[in-house]
Scaffold this motif. Structure first.
Motif, PDB file in Angstrom:
ATOM      1  N   TRP A  51      -6.230  -1.148   0.628  1.00 27.51           N
ATOM      2  CA  TRP A  51      -6.492  -1.602   1.982  1.00 27.51           C
ATOM      3  C   TRP A  51      -7.610  -0.837   2.676  1.00 27.51           C
ATOM      4  O   TRP A  51      -8.107  -1.273   3.721  1.00 27.51           O
ATOM      5  CB  TRP A  51      -5.222  -1.497   2.831  1.00 27.51           C
ATOM      6  CG  TRP A  51      -4.622  -0.119   2.844  1.00 27.51           C
ATOM      7  CD1 TRP A  51      -3.655   0.357   2.014  1.00 27.51           C
ATOM      8  CD2 TRP A  51      -4.977   0.971   3.700  1.00 27.51           C
ATOM      9  NE1 TRP A  51      -3.376   1.669   2.304  1.00 27.51           N
ATOM     10  CE2 TRP A  51      -4.163   2.074   3.346  1.00 27.51           C
ATOM     11  CE3 TRP A  51      -5.878   1.133   4.743  1.00 27.51           C
ATOM     12  CZ2 TRP A  51      -4.239   3.306   3.978  1.00 27.51           C
ATOM     13  CZ3 TRP A  51      -5.953   2.363   5.378  1.00 27.51           C
ATOM     14  CH2 TRP A  51      -5.139   3.428   4.995  1.00 27.51           C
ATOM     15  N   LEU A  52      -8.034   0.302   2.147  1.00 26.46           N
ATOM     16  CA  LEU A  52      -8.963   1.172   2.857  1.00 26.46           C
ATOM     17  C   LEU A  52     -10.372   0.575   2.975  1.00 26.46           C
ATOM     18  O   LEU A  52     -10.931   0.495   4.075  1.00 26.46           O
ATOM     19  CB  LEU A  52      -9.029   2.548   2.191  1.00 26.46           C
ATOM     20  CG  LEU A  52      -9.878   3.593   2.913  1.00 26.46           C
ATOM     21  CD1 LEU A  52      -9.394   3.787   4.343  1.00 26.46           C
ATOM     22  CD2 LEU A  52      -9.854   4.898   2.164  1.00 26.46           C
ATOM     23  N   LEU A  53     -10.964   0.155   1.875  1.00 23.51           N
ATOM     24  CA  LEU A  53     -12.325  -0.399   1.943  1.00 23.51           C
ATOM     25  C   LEU A  53     -12.393  -1.683   2.759  1.00 23.51           C
ATOM     26  O   LEU A  53     -13.332  -1.855   3.544  1.00 23.51           O
ATOM     27  CB  LEU A  53     -12.901  -0.594   0.541  1.00 23.51           C
ATOM     28  CG  LEU A  53     -13.392   0.692  -0.133  1.00 23.51           C
ATOM     29  CD1 LEU A  53     -13.948   0.404  -1.517  1.00 23.51           C
ATOM     30  CD2 LEU A  53     -14.422   1.407   0.701  1.00 23.51           C
ATOM     31  N   PRO A  54     -11.431  -2.609   2.619  1.00 24.56           N
ATOM     32  CA  PRO A  54     -11.481  -3.780   3.510  1.00 24.56           C
ATOM     33  C   PRO A  54     -11.367  -3.411   4.987  1.00 24.56           C
ATOM     34  O   PRO A  54     -12.025  -4.017   5.836  1.00 24.56           O
ATOM     35  CB  PRO A  54     -10.285  -4.628   3.057  1.00 24.56           C
ATOM     36  CG  PRO A  54     -10.073  -4.245   1.638  1.00 24.56           C
ATOM     37  CD  PRO A  54     -10.427  -2.790   1.564  1.00 24.56           C
ATOM     38  N   LEU A  55     -10.559  -2.395   5.302  1.00 27.91           N
ATOM     39  CA  LEU A  55     -10.434  -1.958   6.691  1.00 27.91           C
ATOM     40  C   LEU A  55     -11.758  -1.404   7.210  1.00 27.91           C
ATOM     41  O   LEU A  55     -12.202  -1.756   8.314  1.00 27.91           O
ATOM     42  CB  LEU A  55      -9.339  -0.902   6.815  1.00 27.91           C
ATOM     43  CG  LEU A  55      -9.151  -0.303   8.211  1.00 27.91           C
ATOM     44  CD1 LEU A  55      -8.650  -1.354   9.181  1.00 27.91           C
ATOM     45  CD2 LEU A  55      -8.199   0.873   8.146  1.00 27.91           C
ATOM     46  N   VAL A  56     -12.394  -0.565   6.417  1.00 25.17           N
ATOM     47  CA  VAL A  56     -13.689  -0.003   6.819  1.00 25.17           C
ATOM     48  C   VAL A  56     -14.728  -1.119   6.928  1.00 25.17           C
ATOM     49  O   VAL A  56     -15.531  -1.153   7.867  1.00 25.17           O
ATOM     50  CB  VAL A  56     -14.145   1.095   5.828  1.00 25.17           C
ATOM     51  CG1 VAL A  56     -15.562   1.555   6.135  1.00 25.17           C
ATOM     52  CG2 VAL A  56     -13.190   2.270   5.861  1.00 25.17           C
TER      53      VAL A  56
END
Length: 132
Positions: A51-56
């Protein structure tokens, strides 16, 4: 004249964030061959957290779009500020070659924030929290 220059540099900075965010989804920019091993490992670790890269990416795209529009530039700067802190820290610690452009974009962000400082001060004033 100041407003025209600020709009142009904000447009360019906003487009850079939008481009970076879209690249996280569509991977259309080639990865340089000379990336430091720590950067490659860090990117792999962030990709491992699903989920981290899509959030960024969403923060970069939304913040970049808001930053381009003068009326919403203040909100866009709030969204982009934590992303920009991460970018600066990465370039300070493991990839110093990208530091000049990161600092330039950070200065544009700080200039926009300083120019609209009265809007930010309203958020932290104790008077605004008290009711008459």
């Amino acid at each position: 004249m100041k407003s025209i220059i600020q709009n142009i540099v904000s447009l360019l900075a906003g487009l850079m964030f939008i481009n970076a965010g879209l690249n996280k989804f569509f991977h259309y920019m080639p990865i340089p061959d000379d990336l430091p091993e720590q950067v490659v490992n860090m990117n792999a670790a962030m990709a491992e957290i699903g989920w981290l890269l899509p959030l960024v990416a969403i923060a970069e795209i939304a913040g970049g779009m808001l930053f381009i529009i003068p009326r919403f530039r203040t909100l866009g700067a709030i969204v982009l500020f934590p992303v920009m802190i991460g970018i600066i820290l990465i370039h300070l610690t493991v990839a110093p070659s990208g530091l000049p452009i990161a600092v330039a974009i950070f200065l544009v962000l700080l200039w926009a924030m300083y120019d609209q400082r009265e809007k930010y001060l309203y958020l932290v004033k104790m008077d605004s929290l008290q009711k008459n």
